[in-house]
Scaffold this motif. Sequence first.
Motif, short mmCIF file in Angstrom:
data_model
loop_
_atom_site.label_atom_id
_atom_site.label_comp_id
_atom_site.label_asym_id
_atom_site.label_seq_id
_atom_site.Cartn_x
_atom_site.Cartn_y
_atom_site.Cartn_z
N TYR A 1 10.05 -5.45 18.94
CA TYR A 1 9.87 -4.30 17.84
C TYR A 1 8.19 -3.56 17.18
CZ TYR A 1 8.72 -2.73 12.94
OH TYR A 1 8.15 -1.30 11.66
N ASP A 2 7.26 -4.96 17.43
CA ASP A 2 6.07 -5.10 17.19
C ASP A 2 5.56 -6.52 17.65
OD1 ASP A 2 3.75 -4.86 16.81
OD2 ASP A 2 3.82 -4.18 14.05
N LYS A 3 5.34 -6.27 18.69
CA LYS A 3 4.43 -7.84 19.84
C LYS A 3 3.50 -8.02 18.68
CE LYS A 3 5.82 -6.10 24.54
NZ LYS A 3 6.65 -7.23 24.53
N SER A 4 3.04 -7.70 17.99
CA SER A 4 2.05 -7.71 17.18
C SER A 4 2.67 -8.88 15.46
CB SER A 4 0.25 -7.06 16.10
OG SER A 4 1.61 -5.79 15.28
N LEU A 5 3.74 -8.45 15.49
CA LEU A 5 4.82 -8.97 14.42
C LEU A 5 4.81 -10.99 14.35
CD1 LEU A 5 5.09 -8.30 10.91
CD2 LEU A 5 7.32 -7.86 12.11
#
Length: 288
Positions: free
Chosen positions: A104-108
């Motif tokens: 979904y979001d690698k930065s999360l």
Amino acid sequence: QSEAVRAAEDFELDMRKNAPDKKNLTVRNMIDQYIAQKTNVLSPSTIRSYKLYLHKRMKNILDIPIRNLTDSMLQKEIDRESGEVGPKTIRNVYGLFFAAVSNYDKSLKFNVRLPAKTRKIYPLPTAEEIQAFLSAVEGTNFEIPVLIALYLGLRVSEIRGLRYGDIKGSQIIIHATLVPDDQNRLVEKKNTKNETSTRILNIPPFLLNKIKEKQGDKADNDYIIDYQSMSFSNMMRRYCEKAKIRNIRFHDFRHVFASAMLRLNIPDKYAMQLGGWASPSIMKTVYQ
């Protein structure tokens, strides 16, 4: 043609309207999307496990928007579930969660603590228990799968996937499996668990004779185990009771096979080839 294009555009527009807003995407929606993306990539049995996790686990966080989920909320749910299931299940469940998050979001990122790994020790069946069990299944439909597991070390999925045509002379080719999908239906995979699990094995003459006798006039394309809906675990309980022994697992026969190779001093290289293990560490730490 223009009508078809408009219909396709309308369908895509409806899908976008009905799709969850990414900003307010819940944990449930996020994992659902991940599973949908991986359906044609991962094994049907893996997808089945993922859907079961989504149905039974993470209940207190599933409807929280992923952007609102905090470390403390996630840790609280992990701690709660650790009181219900073992560390292996927790690690599998939250392995799915973190894979979906990364997709979904690698930065999360989340900073949580998972329970330490533990190893369950299952005492192997004794020689007396094995003999009693073999006597109980002799002449039944369950005899051949048990003998294949004991003398060839196959997994349940590999045994289910065997066809008569896989037998070439006195050898059998292990190259396909039957695994349950998310509807608990058995589906064929044209490959084995891993690359090293595809192998050719010699069949003991007595076992080959039993299989040939069972085949009769059946076609080479027919499965050797022709009662695919049978639950191996239920059959194990039934015949353990008949044999008047403690409950043992079907998978224990694979452990017995591995232990027998160790007692016979078969070199690791050949033992791994026979059992289809990907590494000597798995063979030794899990099976021997």
